[in-house]
Design a protein around this motif. Structure first.
Motif, mmCIF file in Angstrom:
data_model
loop_
_atom_site.group_PDB
_atom_site.id
_atom_site.type_symbol
_atom_site.label_atom_id
_atom_site.label_comp_id
_atom_site.label_asym_id
_atom_site.label_seq_id
_atom_site.Cartn_x
_atom_site.Cartn_y
_atom_site.Cartn_z
ATOM 1 N N ALA A 50 0.837 -1.189 0.000
ATOM 2 C CA ALA A 50 0.000 0.000 0.000
ATOM 3 C C ALA A 50 0.874 1.241 0.000
ATOM 4 N N SER A 51 0.301 2.366 -0.339
ATOM 5 C CA SER A 51 1.082 3.596 -0.374
ATOM 6 C C SER A 51 0.370 4.675 0.399
ATOM 7 N N PHE A 52 1.096 5.351 1.251
ATOM 8 C CA PHE A 52 0.593 6.479 1.996
ATOM 9 C C PHE A 52 1.421 7.702 1.617
ATOM 10 N N VAL A 53 0.828 8.882 1.793
ATOM 11 C CA VAL A 53 1.574 10.105 1.529
ATOM 12 C C VAL A 53 2.764 10.188 2.465
ATOM 13 N N SER A 54 2.593 9.779 3.693
ATOM 14 C CA SER A 54 3.652 9.799 4.681
ATOM 15 C C SER A 54 4.020 8.381 5.066
ATOM 16 N N GLU A 55 5.283 8.158 5.434
ATOM 17 C CA GLU A 55 5.721 6.848 5.886
ATOM 18 C C GLU A 55 5.467 6.642 7.366
ATOM 19 N N THR A 56 5.005 7.654 8.048
ATOM 20 C CA THR A 56 4.769 7.539 9.488
ATOM 21 C C THR A 56 3.805 6.409 9.832
#
Length: 436
Positions: A22-28
């Motif tokens: 999956a991909s998120f804008v932030s890696e947090t």
């Protein structure tokens, strides 16, 4: 499969493989989820290792290692550590090798556990994982040999493949599948993972077919279904890897979108399969513990010295969530002590009245015995409180259920507790009191 700690291992295997796409804008969010789950899983693995050191057994050691492998994969997959490992090693994407090897080790351990587990009625004792016979161990060694040979092959393929470019943890499979060595590495990894899922599903379906209807059978079937569903992840990955190797575009979504859906759904089903029987057993223990309270109160009123502590408040009783097996066992022992204390005041009239009432009501043997004991104990408490003298030992009346097997004793006491204030018990008491 009563060991709920394996949930973290099976969930981790599908979770690392699926969530990493999956991909998120932030890696947090990745760092929080991966480090949190990995740390929790390692805590469980640590507890299992400590338990194994106290009581060494092959099954417990395999459980610990099976949890530790995906726990490590989760920690390494966190972007902050993924890139730290690559910087320290001066090689891009090295962490991917560690993650995939961790899941491969989990696959091997899960295959072993599925074969070592034995349905309850086929065990020689209470050990869940240690009832495997010689035939099972031969199958285990054969499967472990496959993993033991292919894991080093995967390592060599990865290290010689030249996938040392910029870190690409989210799209590694489709980015580097154009390299023959990396493509073969990925195919071997997916093949081993898929083989483990299929083997676990097949074995679990066999286990379920030998179990009676109930939460355990349902849970093992859910594990089997979850493994088959998670195979969809492997299929999507293999198609995407093949397309990337052939330099055919447009199939990346299978690897980054559809595949993780299968992995997540499979992980949910597997987790539910493990958690379901454990939750059902916990609820059954809590229900028994609370159901025994009226009978325990009666025993406590007969002799307060029998209890280790004063009666708990209703709120404390409702909030009892931990150590239920120990609490229930202790409560049963104290009830038995109370029953023996009251035995000199048990009157044959009460037993006769209860027997006649049970026969008139058409109760089965178990409920008939429970009604007799409930009536006799209530009558005995009243006699004790009224100051009646105890009956001589030779005139004391034995009550049914005292010779019950340990596995049946708790069910008997729960029935007695439920009959304690039932209408039929009141009728029998009225008849006994009138006869006296």
């Amino acid at each position: 499969m009563s060991d709920i700690s394996v949930v973290s291992g099976l969930s981790a295997a599908s979770g690392v493989s699926g969530l990493a796409e999956a991909s998120f804008v932030s890696e947090t969010p990745f760092n929080i989820v991966y480090l949190g789950i990995g740390t929790a899983a390692w805590a469980v693995a640590g507890l299992k290792i400590r338990a194994w050191r106290r009581d060494p057994s092959p099954g417990l050691l395999v459980v610990a290692l099976t949890i530790a492998a995906p726990a490590t994969a989760f920690v390494v997959a966190a972007p902050v550590l993924y890139r730290l490992i690559d910087r320290i090693a001066h090689r891009g994407n090295l962490a991917t090798l560690l993650v995939y090897l961790g899941i491969t080790c989990f696959s091997a351990g899960a295959v072993v556990l599925a074969r070592m587990w034995t349905p309850p009625k086929e065990r020689a004792d209470d050990r869940v994982w240690d009832a495997a016979g010689a035939a099972t161990w031969r199958q285990v060694r054969t499967r472990l040999a496959v993993f033991a040979v292919l894991a080093p092959v995967m390592t060599v393929l990865f290290l010689t493949g030249g996938a040392g470019g910029p870190e690409t943890p989210l799209t590694f499979d489709t980015t580097f599948a154009t390299i023959p060595e990396i493509a073969l590495f990925l195919v071997l990894y997916q093949a081993l993972f898929g083989f483990a899922l299929l083997d676990i599903s097949r074995v679990c379906l066999g286990h379920a077919s030998r179990l009676p209807h109930g939460p355990l059978r349902k849970g093992i079937r859910l594990i089997a279904v979850g493994g088959l569903v998670a195979c969809g992840y492997v299929v999507c990955k293999l198609i995407a890897i093949g397309a990337a190797f052939a330099e055919t575009g447009g199939a990346e979504w299978l690897s980054t979108a559809l595949g993780p859906v299968f992995a997540a759904l499979g992980a949910v089903l597997i987790t539910a399969g493990f958690a379901g029987p454990a939750v059902a057993a916990w609820r059954h223990r809590r229900r028994d513990y609370q159901a025994l309270r009226p009978l325990w109160d009666l025993a406590y009123r007969a002799d307060e010295r029998l209890a280790l502590e004063e009666p708990a408040s209703p709120w404390t009783e409702r909030l009892a969530f931990r150590d239920l097996e120990w609490r229930t066992a202790r409560r049963g022992l104290e009830i038995r002590d109370g029953q023996l204390t009251l035995r000199p005041w048990v009157d044959p009239v009460a037993v006769t009245a209860a027997t006649a009432t049970a026969e008139r009501a058409g109760l089965d043997d178990a409920d008939r015995a429970a009604l007799i004991v409930a009536t006799a104990l209530r009558f005995a408490v009243d006699a004790l409180n009224a100051g009646a003298p105890p009956r001589p030992r030779e005139d004391q009346v034995p009550l049914p259920g005292l010779d019950a097997e340990p596995a049946e004793e708790r069910a008997h006491l729960v029935r007695v507790a439920r009959h304690l204030h039932a209408p039929l018990t009141g009728e029998a008491l009225a008849v006994a009191t009138a006869a006296r």
